[in-house]
Motif scaffolding. Sequence first.
Motif, PDB file in Angstrom:
ATOM      1  N   THR A   1       0.848  -1.195   0.000  1.00 46.11           N
ATOM      2  CA  THR A   1       0.000   0.000   0.000  1.00 46.11           C
ATOM      3  C   THR A   1       0.881   1.241   0.000  1.00 46.11           C
ATOM      4  OG1 THR A   1      -0.081   0.217   2.402  1.00 46.11           O
ATOM      5  CG2 THR A   1      -1.755  -1.213   1.385  1.00 46.11           C
ATOM      6  N   VAL A   2       0.290   2.344  -0.441  1.00 51.09           N
ATOM      7  CA  VAL A   2       1.018   3.618  -0.441  1.00 51.09           C
ATOM      8  C   VAL A   2       1.454   3.949   0.987  1.00 51.09           C
ATOM      9  CG1 VAL A   2       0.860   6.074  -0.955  1.00 51.09           C
ATOM     10  CG2 VAL A   2      -0.259   4.433  -2.440  1.00 51.09           C
ATOM     11  N   SER A   3       0.579   3.678   1.951  1.00 48.25           N
ATOM     12  CA  SER A   3       0.917   3.972   3.357  1.00 48.25           C
ATOM     13  C   SER A   3       2.130   3.167   3.806  1.00 48.25           C
ATOM     14  CB  SER A   3      -0.258   3.629   4.278  1.00 48.25           C
ATOM     15  OG  SER A   3      -1.287   4.546   4.078  1.00 48.25           O
ATOM     16  N   ASP A   4       2.108   1.870   3.511  1.00 50.61           N
ATOM     17  CA  ASP A   4       3.227   1.024   3.943  1.00 50.61           C
ATOM     18  C   ASP A   4       4.531   1.472   3.278  1.00 50.61           C
ATOM     19  OD1 ASP A   4       1.540  -0.393   5.529  1.00 50.61           O
ATOM     20  OD2 ASP A   4       1.392  -2.148   4.213  1.00 50.61           O
ATOM     21  N   PHE A   5       4.431   1.836   2.010  1.00 56.53           N
ATOM     22  CA  PHE A   5       5.626   2.304   1.305  1.00 56.53           C
ATOM     23  C   PHE A   5       6.173   3.573   1.959  1.00 56.53           C
ATOM     24  CE2 PHE A   5       7.240   5.132  -2.166  1.00 56.53           C
ATOM     25  CZ  PHE A   5       8.469   4.516  -2.305  1.00 56.53           C
ATOM     26  N   LEU A   6       5.280   4.497   2.288  1.00 59.77           N
ATOM     27  CA  LEU A   6       5.739   5.761   2.880  1.00 59.77           C
ATOM     28  C   LEU A   6       6.355   5.525   4.260  1.00 59.77           C
ATOM     29  CD1 LEU A   6       2.778   7.999   1.713  1.00 59.77           C
ATOM     30  CD2 LEU A   6       5.171   8.314   1.070  1.00 59.77           C
ATOM     31  N   VAL A   7       5.770   4.625   5.026  1.00 58.25           N
ATOM     32  CA  VAL A   7       6.326   4.304   6.345  1.00 58.25           C
ATOM     33  C   VAL A   7       7.735   3.720   6.185  1.00 58.25           C
ATOM     34  CG1 VAL A   7       6.104   2.751   8.339  1.00 58.25           C
ATOM     35  CG2 VAL A   7       4.096   3.995   7.484  1.00 58.25           C
ATOM     36  N   ARG A   8       7.874   2.806   5.223  1.00 55.50           N
ATOM     37  CA  ARG A   8       9.175   2.177   4.981  1.00 55.50           C
ATOM     38  C   ARG A   8      10.193   3.214   4.490  1.00 55.50           C
ATOM     39  NH1 ARG A   8      11.103  -0.663   0.517  1.00 55.50           N
ATOM     40  NH2 ARG A   8       9.123  -0.599  -0.578  1.00 55.50           N
ATOM     41  N   ALA A   9       9.743   4.094   3.587  1.00 59.89           N
ATOM     42  CA  ALA A   9      10.638   5.142   3.081  1.00 59.89           C
ATOM     43  C   ALA A   9      11.075   6.061   4.225  1.00 59.89           C
ATOM     44  CB  ALA A   9       9.937   5.940   1.986  1.00 59.89           C
ATOM     45  N   GLY A  10      10.141   6.360   5.108  1.00 57.24           N
ATOM     46  CA  GLY A  10      10.464   7.215   6.256  1.00 57.24           C
ATOM     47  C   GLY A  10      11.489   6.554   7.162  1.00 57.24           C
ATOM     48  N   ARG A  11      11.302   5.281   7.428  1.00 58.30           N
ATOM     49  CA  ARG A  11      12.241   4.549   8.293  1.00 58.30           C
ATOM     50  C   ARG A  11      13.619   4.458   7.657  1.00 58.30           C
ATOM     51  NH1 ARG A  11       8.368  -0.128   9.696  1.00 58.30           N
ATOM     52  NH2 ARG A  11       7.109   0.833  11.339  1.00 58.30           N
TER      53      ARG A  11
END
Lengths: 81, 463
Positions: free
Chosen positions: B211-221
């Motif tokens: 999901t876009v959310s999961d991708f953004l969380v991973r990118a943030g981490r």
Amino acid sequence: MSIRSTIIEQIRSICVSQGKPAPALTDGTLLLNTGLDSLGIAVLVASLEDKLGFDPFSRDDNGFFPVTVGDLIALYEHAPA
Amino acid sequence: MHQHRGGALWDLTARAGLSDTRRVSDASGDLRLADLGHAGNLEGGVETLRDKSVLISSARQLPAVAALLQLDGIARRLLLCPPDLAPEHLPAVIAEAEVDVIVSDGTGPGSQPPDGTTLVCLRDKLLPVSDIPRRNRVTDWLLFTSGTTGRPKIVVHTLASLTGPLDDGLAVANDAVWSTFYDVRRYGGLQILLRALLGGGSMVLSQANETVSDFLVRAGRSGVTHISGTPSHWRRALMTPAAREIQPGYVRLSGEVADQAVLNSLAAAYPKADIAHAFASTEAGVAFDVRDRLAGFPATVIGQPGAKAEMRVVDGSLRIRSARTASHYLGDGKVLTDAEGFVDTGDMLELRGDRYYFVGRREGIINVGGQKVHPEEVEAVINQHPAVQMVRARARPNPITGAVIAADIVVRPSAQGIPFETIKAEILEACRRVLPRHKIPATLHPVASLEIAESGKLVRPHA
């Protein structure tokens, strides 16, 4: 709302949205005199399709084109919905 | 074949330094770049692929990145196959690109090669290799165009044309962590991967089905500092609370028209970031970017002789000539450039004051009673309404004028309580202020979502 009143209301609303006064309409009023040009009628047909669920023009294969407001109402009222 | 002036991808990546922190990662794993110096994941090693035409097939991007790093400078051709290539197009693609070998991890459109095509396994894990291969030839990089109908055309680049000089100030510090919503097997994504590899940085890949959310969380981490996507990618990202999970210093848009509304939304979401919108196409390459946070671009960009990318406007559309232009299309009868070497992008421009604005694609024009409308110019007006998250303008068949404009609108979550009739009236009012009558939508429709293609572009029905 009846087909007739829906059509009358839509014509008035499109005229008003184009900055023209809401026209007085009778069955004998020529469509050309309602204030709607061909683009206005195109918008009318699209919004009536959304309101009524059908577009009698797309089914009409005899080339009949309404000339007066009464013709237009009859076209919609007699179309198989 | 003469020696690559700059060197092969692996050599250039290594030259930028191979510190332990340099990685390419996706949702399922990561690749430490330093490990590739003395290990590989191609079954049988790279020598069997010397001078071959190789199609790289994997669902995930990470195995494909590993294959690119190992095979540039060795293979004759590398065909980057995006995961959405329709299986029925595979035989024609193999014939056109004269594919000898499919390199695959067992997934992707080429994982079941037809008779006559060799399959080489791309293993999950790296195994040590004894010899350092010579990477001394110029490998053709084959990319698909981003067209949406029929079989996409194949465009021929080299590492040199993909990384040609640009004065865009993006030769950044070594600790940059790059990311993109694009698949790196498309031009827009590949640009970001190559900047990460050649610039000494790391790369966070997106992943299908995440999901876009999961991708953004991973990118943030992962501490992403530079991130790119299409305006559609960004509008979708900004719909999720996870947009706050990243704090990029650099935000890039490309692939579609960046209107003022999406630029403003990004500036509000990432107040400290540089925000750039770039013009690039698979055929023409990257031409320029604009960093003043305003839609369109200064008219002075056009017609500068001797510029790294020369541009002119012919019959309203942008033409580009530069060292970043692809050399040709594969196959017969398809001409990439005009007699003077300019690529016709098919992107239509309009001059307003001292700026040019992209108004849409030539083939996307809608004919309303004989008058032309670009869906994008209608969308640019509607996108300015605060309740609008995304919009698509399209042709609606009409018995009177042939077509009228209809607009499908995704309302922002924060505006869900407002009656659609109210929003619609305000949008139409705004349209009437700035658009001629034939460009004003005849009907507006609330929709829950709008489909974004694998290319990152809004899916447009063909009228």
